[in-house]
Each structure stands twice: as structure tokens, then as C-alpha cells.
Design a protein around this motif. Sequence first.
Motif, PDB file in Angstrom:
ATOM      1  N   UNK A 177       0.930  -1.144  -0.009  1.00 43.05           N
ATOM      2  CA  UNK A 177      -0.006   0.096  -0.001  1.00 43.05           C
ATOM      3  C   UNK A 177       0.836   1.001  -0.052  1.00 43.05           C
ATOM      4  N   UNK A 178       0.551   2.229  -0.722  1.00 39.59           N
ATOM      5  CA  UNK A 178       1.272   3.475  -0.739  1.00 39.59           C
ATOM      6  C   UNK A 178       1.175   4.431   0.373  1.00 39.59           C
ATOM      7  N   UNK A 179       1.888   4.489   1.338  1.00 40.76           N
ATOM      8  CA  UNK A 179       1.698   5.039   2.692  1.00 40.76           C
ATOM      9  C   UNK A 179       2.391   6.449   2.733  1.00 40.76           C
ATOM     10  N   UNK A 180       2.929   6.819   1.441  1.00 43.95           N
ATOM     11  CA  UNK A 180       3.674   8.247   1.564  1.00 43.95           C
ATOM     12  C   UNK A 180       4.795   8.333   2.679  1.00 43.95           C
ATOM     13  N   UNK A 181       4.948   9.176   3.216  1.00 42.35           N
ATOM     14  CA  UNK A 181       5.895   9.484   4.119  1.00 42.35           C
ATOM     15  C   UNK A 181       5.777   8.528   5.578  1.00 42.35           C
ATOM     16  N   UNK A 182       4.594   8.166   5.560  1.00 40.69           N
ATOM     17  CA  UNK A 182       4.450   7.002   6.568  1.00 40.69           C
ATOM     18  C   UNK A 182       5.209   5.955   6.764  1.00 40.69           C
ATOM     19  N   UNK A 183       5.647   5.478   5.433  1.00 38.13           N
ATOM     20  CA  UNK A 183       6.356   4.406   5.109  1.00 38.13           C
ATOM     21  C   UNK A 183       7.717   4.372   6.050  1.00 38.13           C
ATOM     22  N   UNK A 184       8.330   5.565   6.346  1.00 40.26           N
ATOM     23  CA  UNK A 184       9.573   5.506   7.355  1.00 40.26           C
ATOM     24  C   UNK A 184       9.130   5.180   8.768  1.00 40.26           C
ATOM     25  N   UNK A 185       7.753   5.499   9.165  1.00 40.18           N
ATOM     26  CA  UNK A 185       7.451   5.207  10.307  1.00 40.18           C
ATOM     27  C   UNK A 185       6.908   3.628  10.468  1.00 40.18           C
ATOM     28  N   UNK A 237       8.854  -1.956   1.281  1.00 31.66           N
ATOM     29  CA  UNK A 237       8.109  -0.687   1.778  1.00 31.66           C
ATOM     30  C   UNK A 237       8.892   0.374   1.692  1.00 31.66           C
ATOM     31  N   UNK A 238      10.101   0.528   1.648  1.00 31.26           N
ATOM     32  CA  UNK A 238      11.006   1.728   1.434  1.00 31.26           C
ATOM     33  C   UNK A 238      10.913   2.086  -0.072  1.00 31.26           C
TER      34      UNK A 238
END
Length: 313
Positions: free
Chosen positions: A19-27, A86-87
Motif C-alpha cells: 500500500x502506498x503510505x507516503x511519508x508514513x512508510x518510514x514510520x 516498503x521503502x
Amino acid sequence: MKITLNSTEVSYFTLGAHIDTGLFKYFYVLILFMLYLLILCANVLLIVVICMNRSLHEPMYVFLCSLFVNELYGSTGLFPLLLLQILSDVHTVPISFCLLQVFCLYAYGSVEFFTLAVMSYDRYLAICCPLQYNTRMTSNKIARLVALIWIYPLVPNIVFIFCLTAPLQLCGNIIDQVYCDNYYIVKLSCSDTTVISILGLSHLFTVIFGLFVLILYTYVRILKVCFSGSKQTRQKAISTCTPHLLSLLNFSFGAFFEVVQSRCDMSSVPKALRVVLSVYWLTCQPLVNPLLYGLQMSKIRITFKNLFFGRKM
């Protein structure tokens, strides 16, 4: 490795469930990395505790050590690639690496179930046949059981994945998962998969059903001894069987969730929940087992305190 795809050779699969999570991917990466680190530390710590204390060199703890090694193996088969995916903005995996991950994860599941079955047999002998335990559970038998746990499950996986799945001609290269899964690869096939289906069902019935019957039989016998035995016998059975039973139930539920979400129509279920269910058996089991056995088994707790704090409980 390349597989023919509609008369065109391709060299990768796309993991389409990310899923494309934007900047939340780093979290999410931070959370998963901490989870992976916790799994590594907890399992390695318990392996060290068991190996360093000679009083824990008993059959039950040898099988536990094998279980913890398998948790490390399975987690390493999942987490590094999952974190990279994810990254990444392009969720592709080389076919050869994808097949390798399939082998690792399927081997992990097989070894896990075999280990839990052997542990239930060991508890059955210890509780139902205490006077014969040392003569029936000898060092040679323990070595054979550990070899069986690790060798026997690997052979069918090698045959299924590298001899039957790898040569398939595919009509697509998108796997609707966050990791590589043999079931989804076979679904993409344009080839006749009858042989794979028959062999898969035969293996499922003969091995998985056979192990399930063994586990069920051992616990029926253990319960019978508990109800007819002394209070001390019941306490011993509860203290040694509770972690194993909880671990078995956790693994079974996780595997059941994975089978249901991959083989049934789950379009009405949110995609994020489907992803969580698909990785539950690969993430929670390696984390739950060290907590179950480390916290509930007094002998491990005492050994841990003696080794790392130099004092008795």
C-alpha cells in the motif's frame, strides 16, 4: 532465472499488495525494524541461555532451542525483503530471489509444525510414561528427531518449488501479497497444474493431518493422566504444556488466517487488514514463543538471572 510470460521472458515478480503510505512508510519501517530486532534478540538470548547451562541440556530444551533457531530463520526470510519493499516505490523482486523466499517461508512453516508435534510427543512421554522417559528418549533418539524436524520438511519444499513451480509458464507476474507465495505463483500459471495440486493435497493430507492426529492423541492422553493423577502431576503437566499449547494455537490460527485470506474472496475486507492477516503467522509466532517459554518456564527464568545478573531468583 527467467520464466516465459506470454512468450516473453521476464525476470521479476511484482508484489502488488503493498500500500502506498507516503511519508508514513518510514514510520512503518521503523516499527517493523524494531519488531525484527526484538525477535532476533529474544530468540538469540534464549538459545544462549539453553546452550550455556548444562542443566537445560534435556530433550524439552533441545527441541525448544530448535524452535528458536527456526524463528530466527523464518523472520530473516521475511523481514529484510519486506523492509526494502516498503521503502521502495517499485515493488519488484527477481524471480530467483522470489523462489528462494518461498522456499524459506514454506520451510519455516513446515519445520515449525514438525517441531511442535515432536514437542507434544516429548511432553506425552514425560507425563504419561515418566518411569520409561529416560530409556525411551535417549540421546540418539533426540538427534534423530532433530534431524527429522529439519531434513524431512525441506525435501517436499525443494521438489514443489524448484522442480514443479519454477518450470511453469506464467500468464502474469503480479503476486497479490507483500511477500512471495507459491500459491499465487501457481495461480499465475498458463501450464497444467494438476500434478502440483494433487501432490500438494496428498502432502497436506498425509503429513499435516498425520501430525495433527499425533498432537491430538498426545494431549488426549495427557488430559487423561491429569484428571486421574495427583495434584503434583496436574501442576507439572500444566506448567510444561501450557506454553506449548498456546504456541501451537497461535501458529495454527495464524496459518488458518493465511489460508483463508489467500484462497477465499476477501474483497469486502480492507486491504490493510488482509495484509496484517497474511503476515501474522510469520511475525507474531517468532515474537510470542520467546515470551511464552521465557516467562512461563521457571527453569529458564532462573538460568537467565544466574547467567546475566549473577543471582538466584
